[in-house]
Design a protein around this motif. Sequence first.
Motif, PDB file in Angstrom:
ATOM      1  N   ILE A 153     -36.314 102.816 -15.601  1.00  0.00           N
ATOM      2  CA  ILE A 153     -37.303 102.296 -16.560  1.00  0.00           C
ATOM      3  C   ILE A 153     -37.928 101.007 -16.020  1.00  0.00           C
ATOM      4  CG2 ILE A 153     -37.774 102.022 -19.032  1.00  0.00           C
ATOM      5  CD1 ILE A 153     -34.949 102.988 -19.602  1.00  0.00           C
ATOM      6  N   GLY A 154     -38.193 101.015 -14.731  1.00  0.00           N
ATOM      7  CA  GLY A 154     -38.872  99.884 -14.125  1.00  0.00           C
ATOM      8  C   GLY A 154     -38.032  98.639 -13.960  1.00  0.00           C
ATOM      9  N   ARG A 155     -36.686  98.769 -14.040  1.00  0.00           N
ATOM     10  CA  ARG A 155     -35.825  97.586 -14.001  1.00  0.00           C
ATOM     11  C   ARG A 155     -35.054  97.458 -12.699  1.00  0.00           C
ATOM     12  NH1 ARG A 155     -37.865  94.165 -16.482  1.00  0.00           N
ATOM     13  NH2 ARG A 155     -35.913  92.983 -16.578  1.00  0.00           N
ATOM     14  N   ASP A 156     -35.306  98.305 -11.729  1.00  0.00           N
ATOM     15  CA  ASP A 156     -34.620  98.222 -10.433  1.00  0.00           C
ATOM     16  C   ASP A 156     -35.544  97.499  -9.462  1.00  0.00           C
ATOM     17  OD1 ASP A 156     -33.505  98.665  -7.877  1.00  0.00           O
ATOM     18  OD2 ASP A 156     -32.569 100.532  -8.534  1.00  0.00           O
ATOM     19  N   ALA A 157     -35.324  96.200  -9.310  1.00  0.00           N
ATOM     20  CA  ALA A 157     -36.205  95.382  -8.494  1.00  0.00           C
ATOM     21  C   ALA A 157     -36.203  95.819  -7.035  1.00  0.00           C
ATOM     22  CB  ALA A 157     -35.804  93.906  -8.598  1.00  0.00           C
ATOM     23  N   ALA A 183     -42.070  94.167  -8.623  1.00  0.00           N
ATOM     24  CA  ALA A 183     -40.763  93.847  -8.028  1.00  0.00           C
ATOM     25  C   ALA A 183     -40.469  92.364  -8.158  1.00  0.00           C
ATOM     26  CB  ALA A 183     -40.740  94.276  -6.559  1.00  0.00           C
ATOM     27  N   LEU A 184     -41.477  91.542  -7.896  1.00  0.00           N
ATOM     28  CA  LEU A 184     -41.292  90.095  -7.963  1.00  0.00           C
ATOM     29  C   LEU A 184     -40.979  89.654  -9.388  1.00  0.00           C
ATOM     30  CD1 LEU A 184     -41.367  87.422  -6.443  1.00  0.00           C
ATOM     31  CD2 LEU A 184     -43.834  87.336  -6.849  1.00  0.00           C
ATOM     32  N   ILE A 185     -41.663  90.223 -10.361  1.00  0.00           N
ATOM     33  CA  ILE A 185     -41.426  89.873 -11.768  1.00  0.00           C
ATOM     34  C   ILE A 185     -39.993  90.227 -12.168  1.00  0.00           C
ATOM     35  CG2 ILE A 185     -42.013  90.478 -14.152  1.00  0.00           C
ATOM     36  CD1 ILE A 185     -44.932  90.796 -13.183  1.00  0.00           C
ATOM     37  N   VAL A 186     -39.572  91.453 -11.849  1.00  0.00           N
ATOM     38  CA  VAL A 186     -38.230  91.902 -12.242  1.00  0.00           C
ATOM     39  C   VAL A 186     -37.160  91.103 -11.508  1.00  0.00           C
ATOM     40  CG1 VAL A 186     -36.638  93.860 -12.299  1.00  0.00           C
ATOM     41  CG2 VAL A 186     -39.064  94.207 -12.833  1.00  0.00           C
ATOM     42  N   ALA A 187     -37.334  90.871 -10.227  1.00  0.00           N
ATOM     43  CA  ALA A 187     -36.355  90.092  -9.461  1.00  0.00           C
ATOM     44  C   ALA A 187     -36.213  88.687 -10.021  1.00  0.00           C
ATOM     45  CB  ALA A 187     -36.757  90.047  -7.990  1.00  0.00           C
ATOM     46  N   ASN A 191     -32.962  87.063 -11.829  1.00  0.00           N
ATOM     47  CA  ASN A 191     -32.437  86.033 -10.926  1.00  0.00           C
ATOM     48  C   ASN A 191     -31.757  86.664  -9.711  1.00  0.00           C
ATOM     49  OD1 ASN A 191     -32.031  83.366 -10.108  1.00  0.00           O
ATOM     50  ND2 ASN A 191     -29.990  83.285 -11.026  1.00  0.00           N
ATOM     51  N   ASN A 192     -32.435  87.644  -9.118  1.00  0.00           N
ATOM     52  CA  ASN A 192     -31.936  88.341  -7.936  1.00  0.00           C
ATOM     53  C   ASN A 192     -32.271  87.489  -6.715  1.00  0.00           C
ATOM     54  OD1 ASN A 192     -31.459  90.091  -5.759  1.00  0.00           O
ATOM     55  ND2 ASN A 192     -31.984  91.897  -6.968  1.00  0.00           N
ATOM     56  N   VAL A 193     -31.399  86.540  -6.430  1.00  0.00           N
ATOM     57  CA  VAL A 193     -31.681  85.531  -5.408  1.00  0.00           C
ATOM     58  C   VAL A 193     -31.862  86.167  -4.033  1.00  0.00           C
ATOM     59  CG1 VAL A 193     -30.800  83.474  -4.236  1.00  0.00           C
ATOM     60  CG2 VAL A 193     -30.480  83.746  -6.713  1.00  0.00           C
ATOM     61  N   ALA A 194     -30.981  87.125  -3.694  1.00  0.00           N
ATOM     62  CA  ALA A 194     -31.056  87.734  -2.364  1.00  0.00           C
ATOM     63  C   ALA A 194     -32.389  88.435  -2.155  1.00  0.00           C
ATOM     64  CB  ALA A 194     -29.901  88.711  -2.180  1.00  0.00           C
ATOM     65  N   LEU A 195     -32.838  89.175  -3.168  1.00  0.00           N
ATOM     66  CA  LEU A 195     -34.110  89.885  -3.035  1.00  0.00           C
ATOM     67  C   LEU A 195     -35.283  88.905  -3.025  1.00  0.00           C
ATOM     68  CD1 LEU A 195     -35.690  92.475  -2.772  1.00  0.00           C
ATOM     69  CD2 LEU A 195     -35.578  92.754  -5.259  1.00  0.00           C
ATOM     70  N   ALA A 201     -39.361  85.596   2.522  1.00  0.00           N
ATOM     71  CA  ALA A 201     -39.442  85.678   3.989  1.00  0.00           C
ATOM     72  C   ALA A 201     -40.632  86.497   4.430  1.00  0.00           C
ATOM     73  CB  ALA A 201     -38.149  86.245   4.558  1.00  0.00           C
ATOM     74  N   ARG A 202     -41.085  87.419   3.576  1.00  0.00           N
ATOM     75  CA  ARG A 202     -42.263  88.235   3.860  1.00  0.00           C
ATOM     76  C   ARG A 202     -43.521  87.665   3.189  1.00  0.00           C
ATOM     77  NH1 ARG A 202     -41.379  93.417   5.765  1.00  0.00           N
ATOM     78  NH2 ARG A 202     -43.210  94.179   4.619  1.00  0.00           N
ATOM     79  N   ASN A 203     -43.427  86.392   2.788  1.00  0.00           N
ATOM     80  CA  ASN A 203     -44.549  85.695   2.156  1.00  0.00           C
ATOM     81  C   ASN A 203     -44.969  86.332   0.833  1.00  0.00           C
ATOM     82  OD1 ASN A 203     -44.874  83.664   4.180  1.00  0.00           O
ATOM     83  ND2 ASN A 203     -45.822  85.221   5.489  1.00  0.00           N
ATOM     84  N   ILE A 204     -43.991  86.901   0.135  1.00  0.00           N
ATOM     85  CA  ILE A 204     -44.257  87.461  -1.196  1.00  0.00           C
ATOM     86  C   ILE A 204     -43.723  86.464  -2.213  1.00  0.00           C
ATOM     87  CG2 ILE A 204     -43.852  89.396  -2.760  1.00  0.00           C
ATOM     88  CD1 ILE A 204     -43.150  91.066  -0.224  1.00  0.00           C
ATOM     89  N   GLN A 205     -44.627  85.745  -2.878  1.00  0.00           N
ATOM     90  CA  GLN A 205     -44.252  84.712  -3.815  1.00  0.00           C
ATOM     91  C   GLN A 205     -45.211  84.746  -4.997  1.00  0.00           C
ATOM     92  OE1 GLN A 205     -43.267  80.835  -2.017  1.00  0.00           O
ATOM     93  NE2 GLN A 205     -43.675  81.757  -0.012  1.00  0.00           N
TER      94      GLN A 205
END
Length: 206
Positions: A153-157, A183-187, A191-195, A201-205
């Motif tokens: 349901i869209g919750r797997d970042a 993905a960024l919103i869900v992470a 608080n999925n720190v690793a993701l 690192a891939r400039n996704i912010q």
Amino acid sequence: QYAAAVQEWKRALALNPGEAWAHNSLGVALMESGNTDEAMVHYRQALALNPHYAEAHNNLGEALAGRGAIEEAIAQFEKAVQLDSVYTIARSNLGMILARARQTDKAIFHLRKVVDAKPDAADARRNLGHVLAEKGDFQEARVHLEEADRLSIGRDALALYLLSRVYTDLGRHEEAAETERRALIVATQQNNVALLEAMKARNIQP
């Protein structure tokens, strides 16, 4: 909480010193409390008492994998699956560690079996999609990652992040950008720190 569980299982083991299940259960409690070395001692004792204890093989494999002992972990997961062919947790662990070891075709074989056994499990779909993407089979990876997204349901970042990368590889850039945003919103919400670090690192912010 974990410390209390350790003490509880130590008392159980004192009453049942020759029982493999008691050693295995104490090992689980020790792992959860962060004491991996002592946990492995008890998993090994459980297996000395009962070499056919699939769960203890799997648990020892997880501990070894966490220590970076990849080949030893593979051997334990393989033994667990040999003993119990429908033990999907062990088979999933085996598939993912084979992928880490760059044994991609073997990994896909086992992860397909997990999906066959649990077609409605989002994590099973995500794991298979991940390894298929690593192999370069982007079309089939897309199918499984989209299904993982639907099932969660869209919750797997992580599934969303992997799917965004697959869309990019397929040249579907608008969908990639939208899925990356999700993905960024869900992470962030989880608080999925690793993701978040991987995405940074891939400039996704934000």
